[in-house]
Design a protein around this motif. Structure first.
Motif, mmCIF file in Angstrom:
data_model
loop_
_atom_site.group_PDB
_atom_site.id
_atom_site.type_symbol
_atom_site.label_atom_id
_atom_site.label_comp_id
_atom_site.label_asym_id
_atom_site.label_seq_id
_atom_site.Cartn_x
_atom_site.Cartn_y
_atom_site.Cartn_z
ATOM 1 N N PRO A 196 0.822 -1.220 0.000
ATOM 2 C CA PRO A 196 0.000 0.000 0.000
ATOM 3 C C PRO A 196 0.854 1.266 0.000
ATOM 4 C CG PRO A 196 -0.009 -1.024 2.171
ATOM 5 C CD PRO A 196 0.662 -1.995 1.243
ATOM 6 N N GLY A 198 -0.594 4.375 0.550
ATOM 7 C CA GLY A 198 -1.131 5.230 1.596
ATOM 8 C C GLY A 198 -1.147 6.702 1.179
ATOM 9 N N SER A 200 1.240 8.987 2.498
ATOM 10 C CA SER A 200 2.481 9.586 3.000
ATOM 11 C C SER A 200 3.079 10.609 2.041
ATOM 12 C CB SER A 200 3.511 8.493 3.303
ATOM 13 O OG SER A 200 3.798 7.735 2.131
#
Length: 469
Positions: A196, A198, A200
């Motif tokens: 993943p 995400g 960030s």
């Protein structure tokens, strides 16, 4: 539909012209009108110039800039909705301003809007050449430009039913790309079939807001341009079937469809693609598909983005020619531009529009990357003026409508939260206008744009005073 008698209390001559301009072929269906508005809006502003905003505003700034542009579009469409459903004519803001404010203002916004629309055609053609440069770098882009110009001309000289049909098909391609992008991007963020990603990337490089508020304000004009074209439905209003029934649906579907496509796409884009890697010379969407490992994904996206740019250009050729035709009907442009052919298509206006757009494209050979952004700024000025006048015309319309004995409950579409909505729209347009001074390229366009508006308005007033003498 509001009858002309009520509106004629303000300006008998122009109200009569509005009644007489209702002579186009009303054959556009609901889905075709929606696609003209949404399809004309979703183009290079989302697929190409989004890279510019990401680089100059960062993740948080990009979302703020496009959210601001989305709110401006939302308020504008709410103001436009009441005018459009009450009086569905092809001229849009030019016709409304001529009747509800004064002919000089209608003349001014009509020509500024026509210029902006014609330049938008040019930007779509320039963007198409950028994409074709990515697909076939060994072929001179001038060949593609000539071919695209001929294509857009050919699509618009046919009957309005065929023009609406082609616009629907082209627009469907870009919506397929957006839905596919959302599905693939969501899978990458959640880690379906891979690690993943995400969210960030939104905070890793300098935080969520790596730039100052000034940088964000500088990008708001470019972001707002991305929503420019939502009001193309005004051009289709004069040729739509059952306008009282269909146009309220068109307004609502266009608003929420555009907000969904833009905001969801940008959340996914910013989560997956490091914002510093975004570029004006390629599509961030193509970069994401390439990262996803989609076989030939970048090529497919480039082809779809090319189709998107051309379909947006096609919608603007349609709208620009109708705007020019409407001005001719009001005596604000040469009369020969108001002639219709046997298919009730304003052929002379289409020819005039394409000649100007072609000349504007020539400038792209001098400095393609910088000219593209400069043209966006010129278009942005026109958008600010147009949106402000939608709000102003709504105030004038309400006043005349109520004074003529009209009842608010009889309006088929009534602007919500009146008068807050038009007031807030004007305030946000002022913010955009002031923000242009912070960007050197946009400031230059502003310096050119303000005298142009003043000259058009004062020139029309002086000319008509001499005629009366």
């Amino acid at each position: 539909m509001v009858k002309g008698g009520i509106m004629m209390k303000l300006d008998n001559a122009n109200a009569k012209v509005i009644e007489e301009t209702d002579i186009l072929n009303r054959s556009l269906k609901l889905h075709q009108v929606v696609m003209l508005g949404m399809g004309g809006t979703i183009g290079t502003g989302l697929f190409l110039s989004s890279g510019y905003v990401m680089q100059h505003a960062g993740p948080g700034g990009t979302l703020v800039a496009y959210s601001f542009g989305g709110i401006v579009m939302y308020l504008m469409m709410l103001c436009l909705g009441e005018l459009l459903v009450a009086k569905p004519v092809a001229g849009g803001v030019q016709a409304y301003a001529s009747e509800l404010i004064n002919p000089a203002m209608g003349f001014t916004v009509g020509w500024v809007r026509w210029l902006a629309f014609a330049l938008t055609i040019s930007t779509q053609l320039v963007a198409s050449s950028i994409i074709m440069g990515n697909i076939m770098p060994n072929i001179n882009s001038s060949y593609f430009l000539v071919g695209f110009i001929v294509l857009l001309f050919g699509l618009n000289i046919t009957s309005v039913e065929k023009t609406g049909g082609s616009s629907f098909i082209f627009s469907s391609v870009k919506f397929f790309l957006i839905i596919s992008f959302i599905i693939v991007g969501t899978g990458m963020i959640l880690g379906i079939g891979a690690k993943p990603i995400g969210f960030s990337n939104m905070v890793n490089d300098g935080g969520f807001f790596p730039f100052s508020a000034k940088s964000v304000i500088m990008t708001m004009m470019t972001a707002s341009f991305a929503f420019g074209g939502a009001d193309l439905v005004t051009s289709a209003a004069g040729e739509s079937k059952n306008p009282e029934k269909n146009l309220p649906k068109v307004i609502n579907w266009t608003i929420w469809g555009l907000l969904f496509c833009y905001l969801v796409s940008f959340v996914i884009l910013l989560a997956i693609l490091p914002w510093r890697t975004a570029s004006l010379n390629s599509s961030p969407f193509a970069d994401v598909f390439n990262m996803a490992g989609v076989s030939s994904g970048a090529m497919v996206v480039n082809v779809v983005v090319l189709t998107s740019a051309l379909s947006s250009g096609n919608a603007f050729v349609y709208a620009t020619s109708r705007a020019l035709w409407s001005m001719a009907e009001f005596g604000q442009a040469p009369r020969f531009l108001g002639k219709l052919n046997s298919k009730k298509v304003p052929l002379n206006s289409i020819i005039g529009t394409m000649v100007f757009a072609s000349l504007a494209v020539v400038s792209a050979f001098v400095a393609k990357d910088t000219v593209y952004l400069f043209l966006q700024s010129v278009i942005g000025i026109a958008n600010v003026l147009t949106y402000t006048l939608y709000a102003t015309c709504l105030f004038a319309f309400r006043k005349v409508y109520l004074a003529g004995g009209g009842r608010l409950k009889d309006l088929k579409f009534r602007t919500p939260w009146y008068p807050v909505t038009p007031i807030l729209l004007i305030v946000m347009c002022i913010v955009l206008f002031v923000g242009m001074f912070f960007d050197p390229s946009q400031k230059t366009a502003l310096i050119v744009g303000i005298p142009m508006v003043i000259l058009l308005y004062s020139g029309f007033q002086i000319f008509h005073k001499k005629q009366k003498i």
